[in-house]
Design an enzyme around this catalytic site. Structure first.
Site, short mmCIF file in Angstrom:
data_model
loop_
_atom_site.label_atom_id
_atom_site.label_comp_id
_atom_site.label_asym_id
_atom_site.label_seq_id
_atom_site.Cartn_x
_atom_site.Cartn_y
_atom_site.Cartn_z
N ARG A 1 -7.61 13.82 1.76
CA ARG A 1 -6.25 13.67 2.29
C ARG A 1 -5.30 14.78 1.85
O ARG A 1 -4.30 15.04 2.49
CB ARG A 1 -5.66 12.34 1.77
N GLU B 1 -2.00 10.32 -1.81
CA GLU B 1 -2.76 11.40 -2.42
C GLU B 1 -2.04 12.75 -2.28
O GLU B 1 -2.03 13.56 -3.21
CB GLU B 1 -4.16 11.50 -1.80
N LYS C 1 -2.63 -12.75 -2.03
CA LYS C 1 -3.97 -12.18 -2.13
C LYS C 1 -4.85 -13.17 -2.90
O LYS C 1 -4.43 -13.71 -3.93
CB LYS C 1 -3.89 -10.83 -2.87
C1 LIG Z 1 -6.43 6.89 1.27
C2 LIG Z 1 -6.90 5.77 0.39
N1 LIG Z 1 -6.57 5.75 -0.91
C3 LIG Z 1 -6.98 4.74 -1.71
C4 LIG Z 1 -7.74 3.72 -1.19
C5 LIG Z 1 -8.30 2.63 -2.11
N2 LIG Z 1 -7.77 1.30 -1.75
C6 LIG Z 1 -8.51 0.43 -1.05
S1 LIG Z 1 -7.70 -0.99 -0.77
C7 LIG Z 1 -6.36 -0.46 -1.58
C8 LIG Z 1 -5.16 -1.35 -1.71
C9 LIG Z 1 -4.60 -1.70 -0.39
O1 LIG Z 1 -3.51 -2.51 -0.57
P1 LIG Z 1 -2.91 -3.27 0.67
O2 LIG Z 1 -2.83 -2.38 1.82
O3 LIG Z 1 -1.63 -3.91 0.24
O4 LIG Z 1 -3.98 -4.38 1.00
P2 LIG Z 1 -4.38 -5.67 0.14
O5 LIG Z 1 -5.63 -5.29 -0.58
O6 LIG Z 1 -3.27 -5.99 -0.79
O7 LIG Z 1 -4.59 -6.70 1.15
C10 LIG Z 1 -6.55 0.83 -2.09
C11 LIG Z 1 -5.58 1.57 -2.91
C12 LIG Z 1 -8.08 3.78 0.17
N3 LIG Z 1 -8.85 2.86 0.74
N4 LIG Z 1 -7.64 4.79 0.93
#
Ligand SMILES: Cc1ncc(C[n+]2csc(CCOP(=O)(O)OP(=O)(O)O)c2C)c(N)n1
Length: 657
Positions: free
Chosen positions: A419, A391, A302
């Site tokens: 959710r 969630e 990342k």
């Molecule tokens: C249902 C939900 N919960 C929380 C989030 C907040 N959120 C946005 S990006 C993220 C992290 C995602 O991690 P990953 O899928 O590994 O992608 P990366 O950012 O590491 O590329 C979170 C928790 C969301 N978008 N949707």
């Protein structure tokens, strides 16, 4: 160099961000596909630089898009998008995709009012196969598309879901893989594994993915299988049979017992280096010829290619504007002390309360920094849990804690709580359990847009029995509500508050109990009563100051609770006023204003009631204040609404004289 333009009446100052030579020639992936493969490394460098240049000036999500630059280039190079369908999970990592799919020249409007969305959006581009923002939806959506293609005998079309290791912790991803494993569809799942969610990823799955990535025995075996597949794929159509044979025997025999995805009938490939664009291209070319559901595990970093972002990945998830040369994040400088963010009031107050009440515990689904629960996680690691992007689990886990006499403070962004609705009803409220829900980012979320607006919580919470629904107008009220919520009681207690700052620089006020279901008078007044819930009451204070100058003095009540309503106060109001305005930073339908109308009808009062709130339509992205203005919820519009309501009376008074 700057240029100025206008969009939807908004002046845009456009810093000219110059794309590299190759990137400047690519307006659609068709042009990308005309490049020779040896140009892809350079294109990736140019794309990465363009993202760095743009986000440093205009802000937005950052690290995730840098981490998938090579993947983005390779996917559009190999697959025939938009006919082949590419679905980005969450979508915060899709900046490179947007830039390569015709939106380079409007990319400076990313996340701005009237500009392009920060997330893929179907109505924005045919290349955005599915609208996203919430996590863990990509595999289900891609599988649905793949099933439709199969039904329509379109066997050549590819369907690709790109999902992060964080998003893979969401239950929906597993529901989809469970289904995909028994489907005969052209589904390719790309697991973008960077070991990060917004904060470091958590849970046993993360450990499993790390094991798989680092296990030498596993990787040696995998390499041999891979080589065999690679050789065979050169033999043309009969290759499919041989691959199937190899897959059916050697690969599955050796890998099935040890690989989670193989056990679910998904052919697993990888792990491979997600930053080697040429290798990615050749692997994807091979996978294109292998039918059926499959998963390619890519290991990425990342923030790749921008030192500070690689080093502090949480901070650089969405850093805001920054100096790209020094890596200094630009912060507004204020002359006077500023009010804190509500999330920080929550974080510090929870620790304060937990010190005095050993039963309190903290829960967040993957938002420790965003919710400020990280303060408790640091101070009381055995009492605060990050449960992953889960969630539903967060709510039922909290319910479990509550059955044992703990007092869980489950902090979920309003939009993500959608959710876990059934869990709130079935696991918490029907059992009348004492769970405290703190809903952050309630109301307009701002630049993240409609997928993230916390528009519905007042409406969806207030219709459930055994729950108190409240919203503080300032930091002090948030503290008092949190204090009240942890006192011995039966049933759930929901406190919703918005994104951003409160209004009290000296916020650390002594905490006291608020009698549940009581509002307070902000100002006494005449002719019109304005009833507010939550922080938006501060807009009404501003509106009243404006009106005062014109000699108009409405009454203003901060109701604090949508459920139970302060009926004593309401009887008083309806007896004294026949013009009432309700103001909420939530959907008009079914929300706070509706509750007031219900009270009026149930008690036989008549009054003209105007409800101000989020209308029954999808409100796009923009600064919170821009969206409030657009939907007539800003101080000026509220003042105008009061004047309009008084207008007939004014006319009558004039007639009289
Ligand atoms: C249902 C939900 N919960 C929380 C989030 C907040 N959120 C946005 S990006 C993220 C992290 C995602 O991690 P990953 O899928 O590994 O992608 P990366 O950012 O590491 O590329 C979170 C928790 C969301 N978008 N949707």
């Amino acid at each position: 160099m700057c240029t100025e333009s206008y969009r939807g009446g908004l002046k845009l100052i456009k810093m000219l961000i110059k794309p590299g030579d190759l990137l400047s020639r690519i307006d659609t992936p068709d042009e990308l596909r005309k490049l020779s493969q040896d140009q892809l490394v350079r294109l990736s460098q140019e794309l990465r630089q363009y993202i760095i240049d743009s986000v440093s000036v205009y802000g937005g999500h950052f690290g995730a898009s840098l981490g998938v630059v090579e993947l983005t280039v390779a996917l559009h190079y190999v697959f025939n998008t938009p006919s082949d369908q590419l679905i980005w999970d969450v979508g915060h990592q899709a900046y490179g995709h947007k830039i390569l799919t015709g939106r380079r020249d409007v990319f400076h409007t990313n996340r701005m009012y009237n500009g392009i969305s920060g997330f893929p959006k179907r109505k924005e581009s045919p290349y955005d196969a599915f609208g996203v923002g919430h996590s863990s939806t990509s595999i289900s959506a891609a599988l649905g598309m793949a099933a439709a293609s199969r039904y329509n005998n379109d066997t050549s079309r590819q369907h690709i879901a790109v999902i992060g290791d964080g998003a893979l912790t969401g239950g929906m991803a597993f529901e989809a893989m469970n289904h995909a494993g028994v489907s005969d569809t052209n589904l390719l799942i790309i697991l973008n594994d960077n070991c990060m969610s917004i904060d470091p990823n958590v849970g046993a799955l993360k450990d499993y993915l790390t094991d798989i990535t680092t296990s030498q025995t596993y990787n040696k075996l995998k390499d041999e299988v891979w080589k065999a597949l690679g050789k065979i794929s050169k033999f043309g159509s009969s290759a499919q049979e041989i691959i199937a044979k190899i897959d059916g025997s050697l690969k599955s025999f050796f890998l099935k017992q040890s690989n989670l995805f193989e056990s679910l009938n998904l052919r697993y490939f990888g792990p491979i280096d997600g930053h080697d664009v040429n290798h990615l291209v050749s692997v994807l070319e091979d996978l294109k010829n292998i039918n059926g559901p499959k998963i390619l595990h890519c290991v990425t970093v990342k923030g790749k290619g921008y030192g500070p972002a690689e080093k502090d990945q949480t901070k650089w998830h969405a850093p805001g504007k920054f100096d790209k040369l020094t890596g200094e994040i630009r912060k507004k400088v204020y002359e006077s002390p500023q009010p804190p963010k509500y999330q920080d009031v929550f974080g510090h107050t929870l620790v304060e309360l937990a010190k005095g009440n050993p039963k309190i515990m903290g829960i967040t689904p993957a938002m420790p920094s965003g919710s400020s629960l990280n303060i408790m996680m640091k101070e009381m690691p055995d009492r605060a849990f990050d449960v992953g992007i889960a969630e539903q689990h967060a709510v039922t886990f909290s319910a479990g804690l509550a059955t044992q006499g703990q007092i869980p403070f489950c902090n979920i962004y309003s939009t993500f709580m959608q959710r876990a609705y059934d869990q709130v009803i079935h696991d918490v409220c029907i059992q009348n359990l004492h769970v405290v829900f703190c809903l952050d980012r309630a109301g307009y979320a701002g630049a993240d847009g409609p997928t993230h607006h916390g528009a519905y919580d007042l409406a969806y919470m207030r219709c459930i029995p055994n729950i108190v629904v409240s919203a503080p107008m300032n930091e002090s009220e948030l503290r008092n509500l949190m204090f009240t919520a942890q006192l011995p009681r039966e049933g759930a207690f929901c406190i919703r508050y918005p994104r951003g700052q409160g209004v009290l620089p000296n916020w650390k006020t002594p905490m006291e109990e608020i009698a549940v279901g009581t509002g307070r008078v902000i100002q006494e007044g005449e002719d019109v009563a304005i009833l507010t819930i939550g922080h938006i009451g501060n807009y009404v204070v501003e509106a009243c100051q404006q009106l005062e100058k014109e000699g108009i003095r409405p009454a203003h009540y901060d109701m604090r609770f949508v459920k139970p309503l302060d009926e004593k106060l309401l009887h008083n109001i309806f007896k004294n006023f026949n013009k009432i305005i309700t103001v909420e930073d939530g959907c008009i339908m079914g929300g706070f204003g509706s509750a007031i109308l219900e009270f009026m009808a149930d008690n036989g009062y008549t009054a003209s009631v105007k409800r101000i709130g989020i209308p029954d339509e999808v409100i796009e992205h923009g600064e919170q204040i821009e969206l409030h203005k657009e939907t007539n919820m800003d101080p000026q519009s509220i003042a105008d609404a009061v004047i309009q309501m008084l207008e007939p009376q004014k006319l009558k008074d004039q007639d009289f004289f």
